[in-house]
Design a protein around this motif. Structure first.
Motif, short mmCIF file in Angstrom:
data_model
loop_
_atom_site.label_atom_id
_atom_site.label_comp_id
_atom_site.label_asym_id
_atom_site.label_seq_id
_atom_site.Cartn_x
_atom_site.Cartn_y
_atom_site.Cartn_z
N ARG A 60 -10.26 12.92 -2.07
CA ARG A 60 -9.74 12.03 -2.98
C ARG A 60 -9.78 10.78 -2.42
N TYR A 61 -10.02 9.64 -3.13
CA TYR A 61 -10.15 8.13 -2.97
C TYR A 61 -8.89 7.47 -3.60
N PHE A 62 -8.45 6.71 -2.85
CA PHE A 62 -7.25 5.65 -3.15
C PHE A 62 -7.72 4.27 -3.05
N ARG A 84 -11.32 4.14 -3.82
CA ARG A 84 -11.88 4.56 -4.98
C ARG A 84 -12.54 3.48 -5.78
N ALA A 85 -12.45 2.26 -5.76
CA ALA A 85 -13.11 1.26 -6.10
C ALA A 85 -14.66 1.31 -5.46
N PRO A 143 -7.12 3.26 2.44
CA PRO A 143 -7.38 2.20 2.90
C PRO A 143 -6.09 1.28 3.02
N PRO A 144 -5.95 0.61 3.98
CA PRO A 144 -4.68 -0.24 4.04
C PRO A 144 -4.10 -0.65 2.81
N PHE A 145 -2.94 -0.49 2.57
CA PHE A 145 -2.08 -0.95 1.45
C PHE A 145 -1.31 -2.40 1.69
N ALA A 146 -1.62 -3.23 0.52
CA ALA A 146 -0.63 -4.32 0.90
C ALA A 146 0.35 -4.42 -0.16
N GLY A 147 1.16 -5.33 0.04
CA GLY A 147 2.38 -5.55 -1.11
C GLY A 147 3.45 -4.89 -0.65
#
Length: 90
Positions: free
Chosen positions: A13-15, A19-20, A85-89
């Motif tokens: 599963r891609y996040f 995913r993009a 992937p690293p998440f921002a925000g």
């Protein structure tokens, strides 16, 4: 009669950015029995090309919901790998 080498089925599963970059939300991949998380990451890079390859270098992975600290872990048949992937925000 030749038999195929044993394999394991892994749900990936891609996040977010992964995913993009992959162009899919999820896929099921057959890997040779005994394949590792590192082997799977190499297969994903080969399947999806340079864009995902760049993203994968910054990703973390969950194997059946547990953070992967050692990419030499063997992938059991029927396992699930999340590509984060690293998440921002916030």
């Amino acid at each position: 009669m030749t038999t195929a080498p044993p394999s394991a089925t892994v749900r990936v599963r891609y996040f977010a950015g992964a995913r993009a970059a992959s162009g899919v939300n999820e896929e099921t991949i057959e890997v040779p029995q005994g394949a590792t998380v590192r082997d799977l990451v190499a297969e994903l890079a080969e399947r999806h090309g340079d864009t995902l390859t760049r993203v994968l270098t910054a990703c973390s992975f969950l194997l059946d919901g547990v953070a992967v600290r050692d990419q030499t872990l063997t992938l059991p048949d029927g396992s699930g790998v999340d590509v984060l992937p690293p998440f921002a925000g916030g």
